[in-house]
Design a protein around this motif. Structure first.
Motif, mmCIF file in Angstrom:
data_model
loop_
_atom_site.group_PDB
_atom_site.id
_atom_site.type_symbol
_atom_site.label_atom_id
_atom_site.label_comp_id
_atom_site.label_asym_id
_atom_site.label_seq_id
_atom_site.Cartn_x
_atom_site.Cartn_y
_atom_site.Cartn_z
ATOM 1 N N GLU A 51 2.649 -10.559 6.399
ATOM 2 C CA GLU A 51 3.033 -9.101 6.336
ATOM 3 C C GLU A 51 1.902 -8.510 5.356
ATOM 4 O OE1 GLU A 51 6.462 -6.661 3.805
ATOM 5 O OE2 GLU A 51 6.984 -8.530 4.897
ATOM 6 N N ARG A 52 1.524 -7.125 6.082
ATOM 7 C CA ARG A 52 0.466 -6.527 5.372
ATOM 8 C C ARG A 52 1.012 -5.102 5.301
ATOM 9 N NH1 ARG A 52 -0.561 -10.733 4.190
ATOM 10 N NH2 ARG A 52 -2.616 -11.832 4.616
ATOM 11 N N LEU A 258 13.430 -7.275 -1.831
ATOM 12 C CA LEU A 258 12.294 -6.961 -0.909
ATOM 13 C C LEU A 258 10.829 -7.269 -1.796
ATOM 14 C CD1 LEU A 258 13.316 -3.701 0.877
ATOM 15 C CD2 LEU A 258 13.227 -6.094 1.787
ATOM 16 N N PHE A 259 9.979 -7.846 -1.266
ATOM 17 C CA PHE A 259 8.575 -8.041 -1.758
ATOM 18 C C PHE A 259 7.598 -8.089 -0.568
ATOM 19 C CE2 PHE A 259 10.018 -12.292 -0.728
ATOM 20 C CZ PHE A 259 9.115 -13.068 -0.588
ATOM 21 N N SER A 260 6.463 -8.146 -0.932
ATOM 22 C CA SER A 260 5.091 -8.358 0.096
ATOM 23 C C SER A 260 3.884 -8.891 -0.429
ATOM 24 C CB SER A 260 5.088 -7.069 0.645
ATOM 25 O OG SER A 260 4.005 -7.230 1.724
ATOM 26 N N CYS A 261 3.199 -8.369 -1.135
ATOM 27 C CA CYS A 261 1.859 -8.734 -1.566
ATOM 28 C C CYS A 261 1.717 -9.542 -2.625
ATOM 29 C CB CYS A 261 1.116 -7.404 -1.914
ATOM 30 S SG CYS A 261 1.380 -6.615 -3.509
ATOM 31 N N GLU A 263 1.060 -9.299 -5.520
ATOM 32 C CA GLU A 263 -0.059 -8.936 -6.313
ATOM 33 C C GLU A 263 0.036 -7.615 -7.129
ATOM 34 O OE1 GLU A 263 -3.802 -11.094 -3.634
ATOM 35 O OE2 GLU A 263 -3.320 -8.639 -3.177
ATOM 36 N N GLY A 264 0.979 -7.027 -6.933
ATOM 37 C CA GLY A 264 1.238 -5.709 -7.746
ATOM 38 C C GLY A 264 0.380 -4.369 -7.018
ATOM 39 N N THR A 265 0.107 -4.597 -5.763
ATOM 40 C CA THR A 265 -0.597 -3.423 -5.208
ATOM 41 C C THR A 265 0.166 -2.537 -4.204
ATOM 42 O OG1 THR A 265 -1.527 -4.906 -3.505
ATOM 43 C CG2 THR A 265 -2.861 -4.486 -5.555
ATOM 44 N N CYS A 266 1.360 -3.170 -3.470
ATOM 45 C CA CYS A 266 1.896 -2.389 -2.609
ATOM 46 C C CYS A 266 3.239 -1.685 -2.926
ATOM 47 C CB CYS A 266 2.351 -3.527 -1.390
ATOM 48 S SG CYS A 266 3.660 -4.290 -1.768
ATOM 49 N N GLY A 267 3.790 -2.007 -4.184
ATOM 50 C CA GLY A 267 5.006 -1.305 -4.363
ATOM 51 C C GLY A 267 6.328 -1.585 -3.917
ATOM 52 N N THR A 268 6.136 -2.535 -2.862
ATOM 53 C CA THR A 268 7.632 -3.138 -2.416
ATOM 54 C C THR A 268 8.485 -3.453 -3.315
ATOM 55 O OG1 THR A 268 6.176 -3.860 -0.342
ATOM 56 C CG2 THR A 268 8.564 -4.565 -0.493
ATOM 57 N N CYS A 269 8.272 -4.363 -4.251
ATOM 58 C CA CYS A 269 9.134 -4.948 -5.187
ATOM 59 C C CYS A 269 9.552 -3.894 -6.479
ATOM 60 C CB CYS A 269 8.843 -6.087 -5.544
ATOM 61 S SG CYS A 269 7.537 -6.162 -6.881
#
Length: 312
Positions: A51-52, A258-261, A263-269
């Motif tokens: 997922e990107r 919900l989560f994605s990266c 890494e703390g860059t996408c804001g999903t979580c």
């Protein structure tokens, strides 16, 4: 907040520059897509566990399709290779969003700085500020002219846009646009980390808006210590030991988030904080948002005390 989620079909696939593809995604039944504002991005589920996030770089008024641009990264983690090598016209991908942590705020003047694929979130911003009648300029750099996407689209703006291929003109002349910036000006920048760091070093924080594709190198901070996370809605209390993220602890307790990266860059979580003081370690929230402490990115951030209460 409930986000739009659907399977969209690849309607168009075009080359925007050497190594850069644009995809137009539409609903298979022709249903209108949600509205979005400049700076927004979507999550694209390319395959299981792949997922990107990609910035929307088309026209916000066009609800028939969403346009994204994808740079082929030789040292990437598989997302860009999948898009460039396997995703064709007629294929379907699941998307979620839009989500926006890089909002275009109202101002009489703007200075935009873009590096490489960092032009994507800025492109719709230019159209918006042009329509609003604001004063603006763009400094746009890349390795070579052939690798810089959307240069043809930028021609209509004339000398407000400065195109700077590194092999022709060297590095971006940041001093020309960032020295003596008027107080009523906002600076927007997106691109590789060295460019963002250079802009950040030259620009007062209060007028600067950044979007990072990679996590910012963390400064030395408080050590990881165990704390408890109280999940207000689900009634769980979970221990978060050193070396374990809040996200992993919450998911281990059976609560879906919900989560994605990660890494703390996408804001999903991003999660609302009910009580407690977060130890922010993300690359998304502004200094003002961190100081307010009302939300946190639970994939990387922790607690400055012994207890956090989260709206989960």
């Amino acid at each position: 907040m409930t986000l739009y989620e659907a399977e969209l079909v690849v309607d168009r696939r075009q080359t925007a520059a050497d190594g850069v593809l644009t995809l137009a995604l539409r609903h298979p039944l022709g249903e209108p897509l949600p509205v979005w504002e400049p700076g927004a991005h979507i999550d694209v589920v390319l395959a299981p566990d792949l997922e990107r996030q990609y910035s929307l770089c088309g026209d916000p008024a066009d609800r028939t399709a969403w346009r994204i641009a994808v740079l082929r990264e030789a040292a990437g983690r598989g997302g860009s290779a999948h898009v460039h090598g396997e995703l064709g016209i007629g294929d379907k991908v699941r998307v979620r969003g839009p989500r926006n942590h890089f909002r275009l705020e109202p101002a009489p003047r703007y200075r935009f700085v873009a590096g490489g694929i960092g032009i994507t979130p800025i492109l719709p911003m230019l159209a918006a500020v042009e329509e609003a009648g604001a004063e603006w300029s763009l400094l746009y750099g890349g390795r070579t002219r052939n690798t810089m996407a959307f240069t043809a689209e930028l021609e209509r703006y004339g000398d407000r846009v400065t195109i700077t291929p590194e092999d022709e003109s060297g590095l971006l002349d940041l001093a020309s646009v960032l020295d003596d910036v008027p107080e009523d000006t906002l600076v927007y920048c997106c691109g590789p980390a060295p460019l963002l760091d250079a802009v950040e070093a030259r620009c007062p924080a209060g007028i600067l808006r950044l979007e990072r594709f990679r996590p910012k190198e963390a400064a030395a901070g408080s050590p990881d210590t165990e704390f408890e996370a109280v999940l207000a809605r689900s009634g769980h209390t979970v221990a978060v030991p050193p070396g374990v993220s809040v996200l992993d602890a919450v998911r281990a307790a059976g609560v879906e988030v919900l989560f994605s990266c990660t890494e703390g860059t996408c804001g999903t979580c991003e999660t609302d904080v009910v009580e407690g003081e977060p130890d922010h370690r993300d690359s998304v929230l502004t200094d003002e948002e961190r100081a307010a402490g009302e939300t946190m990115l639970i994939c990387v951030s922790r607690c400055r005390g012994r207890r956090l209460v989260l709206d989960l």
